[in-house]
Design an enzyme around this catalytic site. Structure first.
Site, PDB file in Angstrom:
ATOM      1  N   PRO A  80       0.703  -1.127  -0.036  1.00 36.51           N
ATOM      2  CG  PRO A  80      -0.953  -1.488   1.326  1.00 36.51           C
ATOM      3  CD  PRO A  80       0.340  -2.283   0.963  1.00 36.51           C
ATOM      4  CB  CYS A  81       1.359   3.730  -2.628  1.00 36.39           C
ATOM      5  SG  CYS A  81      -0.148   4.373  -3.234  1.00 36.39           S
ATOM      6  CD  GLN A  82      -3.167   3.978   0.749  1.00 32.39           C
ATOM      7  OE1 GLN A  82      -2.254   3.161   1.126  1.00 32.39           O
ATOM      8  NE2 GLN A  82      -4.517   3.576   0.924  1.00 32.39           N
TER       9      GLN A  82
END
Length: 365
Positions: A80-82
């Protein structure tokens, strides 16, 4: 015949998996904590099993079991890149558990020692300590590594999406194949053929070709918008108070229409909302539909995201679509792997990597 078997960590709706499968890489399993991923992942990728599990809880033995008795093993994933995105200021990075997921990826790579590793993420991750640690750990384990920030529109994705792609191999030097297209695919070429629908409407033959409703004022706003423009084109009475302020002038890319003759802007998890970016349809007075968003992520038009009309949720499916690895980028990764294996002496019956590489060389020569 070389058999490449993959396990896809953080698999989402299956964008990367589908690209790999289309180029003859066998994906045995995808792992993700989001149960909404199960239907699209399994419905579109025959033989690939969805595992709802937190990667942090997986052991090397668990992963070995998912690979099974395979030939060449590929470990893939997009953590996940958040925490690494341009919106990271909205997150408490040091407290966000997603911050360490790339270290979990590294831990499983060390535990299983796959032949090949690939990872995709946002460009800003390239400068972050967690990524630098990841690359150094792969090198310590004996991998040749290569990574680059790529323009997805140069690999057949009709979208101005830039992504960090890493490839690693224990068998020799590896790199992403050169661009496969000379000119970017446009919004017109990608979605111009779809049936017209209204805001809040749905095409009966495809429940995913549905657009979110617009309030009366937003309907007036989109009618006052032009392709490639913004809220600055509107008459004063339609401009939101927050945009009239000095700080609001720094957000020109909201409430915009796409342009037919250009690639789309980057799809996000909010791509179904007219006010969330340049997600207005170029000519119809509505935001793009979920199906249009998926096509702009280069999913096939027949890709199934929901089992019935009742399962279509804008917030859930837009999240799956916006977070996905574009399918065409997944195909480029697969063809890079085949080209690499051919270079180091492994064979593939249809030689897709060689075909793609030759096409790319012709385009750039």
């Amino acid at each position: 015949m070389t058999d490449v078997t993959c396990v896809d960590l953080f698999c989402g709706a299956g964008g990367l998996t589908h690209g790999l499968v289309l180029e003859d890489i066998r994906v045995t399993a995808g792992v993700d904590v989001d149960p909404a991923c199960r239907y699209p992942f399994e419905a579109n990728n025959r033989g690939a099993r969805f595992i709802k599990r937190d990667v942090r809880e997986m052991t090397g033995e668990d992963l070995e079991a998912l690979f099974g008795d395979s030939g060449i093993r590929l470990l893939a994933g997009c953590a996940p890149c958040q925490p690494f995105s341009t919106y990271a200021q909205r997150y408490d990075i040091k407290r966000d558990h997603k911050w360490g997921l790339l270290y979990e990826f590294s831990r499983l790579a060390e535990a299983t020692q796959p032949d090949l590793v690939t990872m995709e993420n946002v460009p800003s991750l390239a400068k972050n300590e967690v990524f630098l640690d990841f690359v150094e750990e792969l090198k310590r384990l004996g991998y040749w590594t290569d990574h680059a920030i790529v323009d997805c529109s140069k690999y057949g994705v009709p979208q101005t999406r830039r992504r960090l792609v890493l490839l690693a191999s224990k068998r020799g030097k590896i790199r992403l194949i050169p661009p496969t297209t000379a000119e970017a695919k446009t919004v017109q070429e990608a979605i111009g053929h779809l049936p017209e629908i209204k805001a809040g409407g749905v095409w009966p033959e495809d429940p995913l070709h549905t657009a979110s409703r617009l309030t009366d004022i937003n309907l007036q706003r989109i009618r006052a918008s032009k392709p490639g423009g913004s809220w600055k084109d509107w008459p004063e009475h339609l401009v939101a108070a927050c945009h009239r302020s000095k700080s609001g002038s720094t957000y020109p890319s909201v409430y915009g229409r796409m342009e037919w003759e250009k690639p789309s802007p980057t799809m996000t998890t909010q791509c179904h909302g007219y006010g969330n970016g340049r997600f207005g349809h170029p000519s119809q007075d509505r935001a793009i539909s979920l199906r249009e968003a998926a096509i702009l992520q280069s999913f096939p038009e027949t890709y199934k995201f929901a089992g019935s009309h009742e399962d279509v949720s804008f917030s859930v499916l837009a999240r799956l679509i916006g977070n996905a690895v574009p399918v065409e980028l997944g195909r480029a990764v697969a063809n890079s792997i085949w080209a690499h294996l051919e270079t180091v002496g492994e064979s593939h019956p249809t030689a897709p990597g060689d075909r793609e590489a030759q096409q790319a060389e012709a385009l750039v020569s």
